[in-house]
Design a protein around this motif. Sequence first.
Motif, mmCIF file in Angstrom:
data_model
loop_
_atom_site.group_PDB
_atom_site.id
_atom_site.type_symbol
_atom_site.label_atom_id
_atom_site.label_comp_id
_atom_site.label_asym_id
_atom_site.label_seq_id
_atom_site.Cartn_x
_atom_site.Cartn_y
_atom_site.Cartn_z
ATOM 1 N N LEU A 178 12.545 11.695 5.530
ATOM 2 C CA LEU A 178 11.110 11.772 5.238
ATOM 3 C C LEU A 178 10.299 10.822 6.112
ATOM 4 O O LEU A 178 9.267 11.208 6.662
ATOM 5 C CB LEU A 178 10.857 11.487 3.757
ATOM 6 C CG LEU A 178 11.362 12.554 2.778
ATOM 7 C CD1 LEU A 178 11.064 12.149 1.339
ATOM 8 C CD2 LEU A 178 10.740 13.909 3.084
ATOM 9 N N LYS A 231 3.421 7.119 -1.234
ATOM 10 C CA LYS A 231 4.613 6.316 -1.023
ATOM 11 C C LYS A 231 5.615 6.734 -2.080
ATOM 12 O O LYS A 231 5.323 6.684 -3.285
ATOM 13 C CB LYS A 231 4.292 4.823 -1.134
ATOM 14 C CG LYS A 231 3.526 4.265 0.055
ATOM 15 C CD LYS A 231 3.427 2.752 -0.017
ATOM 16 C CE LYS A 231 2.816 2.186 1.258
ATOM 17 N NZ LYS A 231 2.733 0.700 1.212
ATOM 18 N N ALA A 270 8.892 6.375 2.560
ATOM 19 C CA ALA A 270 9.890 6.677 1.524
ATOM 20 C C ALA A 270 10.862 5.513 1.414
ATOM 21 O O ALA A 270 11.246 4.912 2.422
ATOM 22 C CB ALA A 270 10.650 7.955 1.871
ATOM 23 N N TYR A 285 5.531 13.294 -0.662
ATOM 24 C CA TYR A 285 5.465 12.618 0.640
ATOM 25 C C TYR A 285 4.459 13.333 1.539
ATOM 26 O O TYR A 285 3.656 12.693 2.221
ATOM 27 C CB TYR A 285 6.853 12.582 1.291
ATOM 28 C CG TYR A 285 6.930 11.656 2.481
ATOM 29 C CD1 TYR A 285 7.342 10.330 2.332
ATOM 30 C CD2 TYR A 285 6.581 12.088 3.761
ATOM 31 C CE1 TYR A 285 7.402 9.468 3.425
ATOM 32 C CE2 TYR A 285 6.637 11.241 4.852
ATOM 33 C CZ TYR A 285 7.045 9.928 4.674
ATOM 34 O OH TYR A 285 7.095 9.072 5.754
#
Length: 258
Positions: free
Chosen positions: A46, A28, A50, A23
Amino acid sequence: MSRTILISGAAQGIGAAIARLFYQQGYKVGIYDINETLAQTLADQLGSNARAGKLDVSDYSQWQVALEDFTLWAGGLNILVNNAGILYSGDFEKTDINAHHRTININVNGVLNGCHAALPYLKKAQFARVINLSSASAIYGQADLVSYSASKFAVRGMTEGLDIEWKKYGIRVLDVMPLFVQTAMVKDMDAGAIKNIGIDLSPKDVAQQILNLVNAKGTILTNTHTPVGIKTKIMFKLSSISPQFINRFTNLILTKKS
């Protein structure tokens, strides 16, 4: 297309460390786990790149649903990390047979299912890699970890075979082979090896090695297997040059219970 990665068993431990690191690198990230609530908690932490979902890796149909869900959201699939796994330790005959079967079903069939279901998506990507979580237990069969060790030998075999077979698609299939890692999986583990060798690796160490493999280009990336940690690297090297009786004797010493 954005760079994308789907990780099985990603809600905690090594899987969560992989999710966090990728991340940060702008991927992605698909956080798929049998514990969907925990996976969603991590995804929320995140941010918007995410996505969480439920995935029992032993169920092929759940793989199909997870992959369709993720690729529709992310726009495709570049990296698949088959991370989900379980471990039962202790005397072989004292471990319930259902536990042995569950180990094989998750650790072996889970990887088989993931690779098979993900191939159509990986073939569409301009760049694609599969990273499987093998183990130092796949160097030589481990006492007190027999079904786990056997499952990781199976992962090693699948990785080797598919790395050759999928060359025609431009897909590398690789594995990492860490020794014991500081996760809940090894807590209270009943095996002589962990008492004698110790735990030196963190989930971040494994995640970083996976990122290195994904970023490696051209001739830099030649090996199918990557031992993680100095102890594993030594064991892996020695296993390839030592006579079999030496490897067996070494493992007898390392796995001896006090």
